[in-house]
Design a protein around this motif. Structure first.
Motif, mmCIF file in Angstrom:
data_model
loop_
_atom_site.group_PDB
_atom_site.id
_atom_site.type_symbol
_atom_site.label_atom_id
_atom_site.label_comp_id
_atom_site.label_asym_id
_atom_site.label_seq_id
_atom_site.Cartn_x
_atom_site.Cartn_y
_atom_site.Cartn_z
ATOM 1 N N SER A 170 0.815 -1.217 0.000
ATOM 2 C CA SER A 170 0.000 0.000 0.000
ATOM 3 C C SER A 170 0.849 1.268 0.000
ATOM 4 C CB SER A 170 -1.003 0.058 1.169
ATOM 5 O OG SER A 170 -0.392 0.467 2.366
ATOM 6 N N TYR A 171 2.178 1.114 -0.004
ATOM 7 C CA TYR A 171 3.057 2.277 -0.096
ATOM 8 C C TYR A 171 4.155 2.038 -1.137
ATOM 9 C CZ TYR A 171 6.002 6.234 1.259
ATOM 10 O OH TYR A 171 6.741 7.384 1.239
ATOM 11 N N THR A 172 4.958 1.013 -0.923
ATOM 12 C CA THR A 172 6.027 0.672 -1.863
ATOM 13 C C THR A 172 5.546 -0.405 -2.820
ATOM 14 O OG1 THR A 172 7.678 1.162 -0.164
ATOM 15 C CG2 THR A 172 8.413 -0.081 -2.080
ATOM 16 N N HIS A 173 5.851 -0.226 -4.109
ATOM 17 C CA HIS A 173 5.472 -1.184 -5.143
ATOM 18 C C HIS A 173 6.738 -1.825 -5.712
ATOM 19 C CE1 HIS A 173 1.473 0.668 -5.024
ATOM 20 N NE2 HIS A 173 2.122 1.826 -4.993
ATOM 21 N N THR A 174 6.713 -3.144 -5.835
ATOM 22 C CA THR A 174 7.889 -3.895 -6.264
ATOM 23 C C THR A 174 7.525 -4.799 -7.432
ATOM 24 O OG1 THR A 174 8.763 -3.900 -3.994
ATOM 25 C CG2 THR A 174 9.678 -5.517 -5.535
#
Length: 265
Positions: A170-174
């Motif tokens: 919900s914050y960092t996308h990988t």
């Protein structure tokens, strides 16, 4: 925690003591370890398939492997009726490999003879292949973003594929690609104002998602998400033609995030 490719549930939350992850000893039974407990002495005896014996005592840092003493980095704990042990010390002393993945905050433990079944990617069962995909520890050949990992995990797969996905907390996308039995991180980003990136790392040169690395996730992707209110159910979302469909399923183990979708989407 993932042991030999399978996510393992636990009725007691692991804790960290002086940078050492402590886990309930009973969760290691899937490795083939036998376990016995003596209440008066608070002594736990662990035995592996090769016959090696490790003895440890609650509130003590001294362990005995086949009668030879050694010192653990921290003492054994007792919590809510469960014995918690320093996972790296225990598993490595009994012949297992331990890997900590910092992106999803997961521990992966494997036997020396364990090999993941990569044939599942060629057998047409997308549910099984996607579960294998998220069961691989993530490997990055660049300095990853170091923000804290939130518990609201979700996975976005291209329609009809399992060999690449986008993980989000919900914050960092990988963005992850499966190659030769390993899960490689190709890029990471955090969204900022007006759809531009606030932060980025890896194979991203521009300022937004208008790049080749994002192409597989643009046209009708499939979403699997832990529900943020209770984390005991998972939502599956996808398009059937022009119709948006969503279903909710209960979660028993982490891999239950991935569900079967009609028509092999």
């Amino acid at each position: 925690m993932n042991i030999n490719g399978e996510f393992i549930p636990s009725d007691v939350h692991p804790v960290i003591v002086k940078s050492n992850l402590m886990i309930p000893i009973r969760t290691l039974s899937s490795l083939g370890l036998s376990y016995s407990w003596d209440t008066p002495s608070q002594l736990a005896t662990i035995k592996n398939k090769d016959g090696n014996v490790l003895k440890i005592t609650v509130k003590s840092r001294i362990a005995y492997k086949d009668g030879v003493s050694s010192e653990m980095p921290v003492s054994v704990l007792s919590k809510d009726g469960r014995v918690l042990v320093p996972i790296r010390f225990i598993t490595e002393n009994l012949g297992y490999q331990v890997q900590y993945e910092s992106i999803r905050k997961m521990v992966f433990i494997t036997s020396k003879d364990y090999k993941i079944n990569m044939n599942v990617f060629d057998q047409g069962d997308l549910e099984a292949a996607r579960k294998v995909a998220i069961s691989l520890p993530l490997i990055a050949n660049f300095k990853t973003l170091v923000f804290s990992t939130f518990k609201y995990h979700s996975y976005r797969f291209p329609n009809g594929k399992a060999n690449t996905y986008m993980f989000s907390d919900s914050y960092t996308h990988t963005i992850v690609e499966i190659k030769d039995g390993k899960a490689y991180v190709s890029a990471q980003y955090v969204e900022g104002d007006r759809s531009n990136f606030a932060y980025k790392a890896g194979n991203i040169s521009g300022t937004n998602t208008a790049e080749p690395v994002f192409e597989p996730f643009i046209l009708n992707p499939v979403y699997f998400s832990l529900n943020q209110k209770d984390l005991t159910t998972s939502s599956t979302s996808y398009f059937e033609g022009e119709e948006y469909k969503q279903s909710v399923s209960s979660i028993k183990v982490y891999s239950d995030i991935i569900q079967k979708i009609p028509n092999n989407h």
